[in-house]
Design a protein around this motif. Sequence first.
Motif, PDB file in Angstrom:
ATOM      1  N   TYR A 107      -0.317   6.942 -33.177  1.00 23.69           N
ATOM      2  CA  TYR A 107      -2.146   7.087 -33.376  1.00 23.69           C
ATOM      3  C   TYR A 107      -3.584   7.215 -32.612  1.00 23.69           C
ATOM      4  O   TYR A 107      -4.617   7.923 -33.171  1.00 23.69           O
ATOM      5  CB  TYR A 107      -2.286   5.798 -34.046  1.00 23.69           C
ATOM      6  N   VAL A 108      -3.442   7.029 -31.293  1.00 25.91           N
ATOM      7  CA  VAL A 108      -4.604   7.253 -30.987  1.00 25.91           C
ATOM      8  C   VAL A 108      -4.730   8.322 -30.020  1.00 25.91           C
ATOM      9  O   VAL A 108      -4.315   9.224 -29.988  1.00 25.91           O
ATOM     10  CB  VAL A 108      -3.833   7.354 -28.907  1.00 25.91           C
ATOM     11  N   GLU A 109      -6.250   8.777 -30.137  1.00 28.79           N
ATOM     12  CA  GLU A 109      -7.225   9.893 -30.119  1.00 28.79           C
ATOM     13  C   GLU A 109      -7.682   9.976 -29.057  1.00 28.79           C
ATOM     14  O   GLU A 109      -7.927   8.822 -28.163  1.00 28.79           O
ATOM     15  CB  GLU A 109      -8.235  10.088 -30.908  1.00 28.79           C
ATOM     16  N   ARG A 110      -7.962  10.957 -28.311  1.00 29.88           N
ATOM     17  CA  ARG A 110      -8.350  11.292 -26.679  1.00 29.88           C
ATOM     18  C   ARG A 110      -9.140  10.126 -26.193  1.00 29.88           C
ATOM     19  O   ARG A 110      -9.474   9.693 -25.761  1.00 29.88           O
ATOM     20  CB  ARG A 110      -9.266  12.827 -26.357  1.00 29.88           C
ATOM     21  N   ALA A 111     -10.737  10.249 -27.346  1.00 33.15           N
ATOM     22  CA  ALA A 111     -12.030   9.530 -27.052  1.00 33.15           C
ATOM     23  C   ALA A 111     -11.449   7.610 -26.813  1.00 33.15           C
ATOM     24  O   ALA A 111     -11.710   7.243 -26.076  1.00 33.15           O
ATOM     25  CB  ALA A 111     -13.053   9.273 -28.291  1.00 33.15           C
ATOM     26  N   GLU A 112     -10.083   7.507 -27.656  1.00 36.09           N
ATOM     27  CA  GLU A 112      -9.815   6.203 -27.909  1.00 36.09           C
ATOM     28  C   GLU A 112      -9.297   5.500 -26.744  1.00 36.09           C
ATOM     29  O   GLU A 112      -9.023   4.641 -25.892  1.00 36.09           O
ATOM     30  CB  GLU A 112      -8.902   5.900 -28.912  1.00 36.09           C
ATOM     31  N   TRP A 156       3.820  15.005 -23.697  1.00 41.54           N
ATOM     32  CA  TRP A 156       3.610  14.271 -24.005  1.00 41.54           C
ATOM     33  C   TRP A 156       3.111  13.132 -23.451  1.00 41.54           C
ATOM     34  O   TRP A 156       2.631  11.915 -23.881  1.00 41.54           O
ATOM     35  CB  TRP A 156       5.208  13.252 -23.947  1.00 41.54           C
ATOM     36  N   ALA A 157       2.179  13.606 -22.665  1.00 44.20           N
ATOM     37  CA  ALA A 157       0.783  12.982 -22.234  1.00 44.20           C
ATOM     38  C   ALA A 157      -0.703  13.117 -23.015  1.00 44.20           C
ATOM     39  O   ALA A 157      -1.650  12.319 -22.720  1.00 44.20           O
ATOM     40  CB  ALA A 157       0.453  13.328 -20.824  1.00 44.20           C
ATOM     41  N   LEU A 158      -0.218  14.667 -24.162  1.00 45.85           N
ATOM     42  CA  LEU A 158      -1.365  14.368 -24.815  1.00 45.85           C
ATOM     43  C   LEU A 158      -1.621  13.416 -25.611  1.00 45.85           C
ATOM     44  O   LEU A 158      -0.596  13.015 -26.428  1.00 45.85           O
ATOM     45  CB  LEU A 158      -1.398  15.850 -25.444  1.00 45.85           C
ATOM     46  N   THR A 159      -3.165  13.136 -26.563  1.00 51.14           N
ATOM     47  CA  THR A 159      -2.816  12.194 -27.649  1.00 51.14           C
ATOM     48  C   THR A 159      -2.788  12.827 -28.647  1.00 51.14           C
ATOM     49  O   THR A 159      -2.476  14.136 -28.798  1.00 51.14           O
ATOM     50  CB  THR A 159      -5.109  11.940 -27.548  1.00 51.14           C
ATOM     51  N   GLN A 160      -2.388  11.802 -29.587  1.00 49.25           N
ATOM     52  CA  GLN A 160      -2.344  12.180 -30.952  1.00 49.25           C
ATOM     53  C   GLN A 160      -3.010  13.614 -31.809  1.00 49.25           C
ATOM     54  O   GLN A 160      -2.325  14.161 -32.506  1.00 49.25           O
ATOM     55  CB  GLN A 160      -2.227  11.345 -32.266  1.00 49.25           C
ATOM     56  N   GLU A 199      -4.775  15.805 -29.908  1.00 49.96           N
ATOM     57  CA  GLU A 199      -4.692  17.291 -29.447  1.00 49.96           C
ATOM     58  C   GLU A 199      -2.586  17.457 -29.493  1.00 49.96           C
ATOM     59  O   GLU A 199      -3.136  19.191 -29.515  1.00 49.96           O
ATOM     60  CB  GLU A 199      -4.612  16.822 -27.921  1.00 49.96           C
ATOM     61  N   ARG A 200      -2.243  17.275 -29.960  1.00 50.44           N
ATOM     62  CA  ARG A 200      -0.557  17.760 -29.951  1.00 50.44           C
ATOM     63  C   ARG A 200      -1.031  18.081 -31.582  1.00 50.44           C
ATOM     64  O   ARG A 200      -0.344  18.936 -31.837  1.00 50.44           O
ATOM     65  CB  ARG A 200      -0.334  16.476 -29.841  1.00 50.44           C
ATOM     66  N   ARG A 201      -1.903  18.088 -32.716  1.00 49.16           N
ATOM     67  CA  ARG A 201      -1.989  18.279 -33.567  1.00 49.16           C
ATOM     68  C   ARG A 201      -3.109  19.314 -33.033  1.00 49.16           C
ATOM     69  O   ARG A 201      -2.516  19.992 -33.904  1.00 49.16           O
ATOM     70  CB  ARG A 201      -2.503  17.165 -34.502  1.00 49.16           C
ATOM     71  N   ALA A 202      -4.088  19.442 -32.832  1.00 44.08           N
ATOM     72  CA  ALA A 202      -4.781  20.350 -32.725  1.00 44.08           C
ATOM     73  C   ALA A 202      -3.673  22.044 -32.076  1.00 44.08           C
ATOM     74  O   ALA A 202      -3.823  22.872 -32.347  1.00 44.08           O
ATOM     75  CB  ALA A 202      -5.257  20.447 -31.896  1.00 44.08           C
ATOM     76  N   VAL A 203      -2.501  21.372 -30.875  1.00 40.25           N
ATOM     77  CA  VAL A 203      -1.974  21.950 -30.586  1.00 40.25           C
ATOM     78  C   VAL A 203      -0.755  22.884 -31.991  1.00 40.25           C
ATOM     79  O   VAL A 203      -0.585  24.196 -31.554  1.00 40.25           O
ATOM     80  CB  VAL A 203      -1.100  22.207 -29.465  1.00 40.25           C
TER      81      VAL A 203
END
Lengths: 183, 183
Positions: free
Chosen positions: A60-65, B96-100, B102-106
Amino acid sequence: MTTRLYSFAAGEQGDWTVTAQAAVIGEPLPAVRALSVLPGPVPTVDHRWVLRGITSNERYVERAEREVLVAKQQGLGRAPSTCAVLIPIRKSVAWWALTQDERRAVFETRSKHIEIGVRYLPAIARRLHHCRDLTPDEPFDFLTWFEFAPADAQAFDVLLAELRASEEWHYVDREVEIRLTRG
Amino acid sequence: MTTRLYSFAAGEQGDWTVTAQAAVIGEPLPAVRALSVLPGPVPTVDHRWVLRGITSNERYVERAEREVLVAKQQGLGRAPSTCAVLIPIRKSVAWWALTQDERRAVFETRSKHIEIGVRYLPAIARRLHHCRDLTPDEPFDFLTWFEFAPADAQAFDVLLAELRASEEWHYVDREVEIRLTRG
């Protein structure tokens, strides 16, 4: 290569001494005196019970978090962190039937799960272990391991109360709480 | 209770006959003549190789997308679906290092993974199996099993080409393709 799999092996002896053990929601776990957190799998036969979990990518964690978390958090194993708590939980069928956007909305938009955790960093360190996809028959979905200094024990109680009061916890159908001290 | 764990057991004999097998990215798998899809775990020793995967909650699908998928999709095992393809893939450390977010966007915003799949429903049925969190040492992260009628084989090739041309596939660091016919 470090493993992502950890075994929480409980019984008569271990690195951490159990000071309290309770079933919060649903079935309890057999009472134990001590517990060790061991990398990799361990034979269940050597212990009263063993719970296994695997660290994984964040769901669930997003980039800013993530930026805030990484800036504030510290690791497990700090010398003053002589208190630990293991909280195994299972979430309901209704939770797992939600779509990603619905789970995110409950988890963070409405329950502030990440925001609450950040507020207690770096004092209360934690590591989340996933169990649900190890096998189809795991007793819990998640094992969270918390470590903190005795002076932060009250803060931990508030953190826990905040999470349990959240909408997300309506979807928890089994929860056990095990409090420990090192040694 | 039906299991969520499936074993793809390959060797000399099986329910599906291999018509083509190729490494698309990275290491190949040992060549086999046939494969069976079996519920639950099976002993590796009885087969040339066994891949295991577990069905799980969706990681990216949102509510509106789920509604479209459910309305259009049909199950595996339809009598005319005598063609199958197994595509094991592994994604990179960078993925796997992307955040949720970022992965959704890709995955969807830029690669249209769900949208592409929907376009080929109900003709091309699929089931996604997760491997990454079974153990820390799985050879693949995902096993996708596709089934379709011979008349839809060309459509399947287009679907596959579309996905492989997407930004998401930059994060695939191992991919094997195994084509099969029933019997």
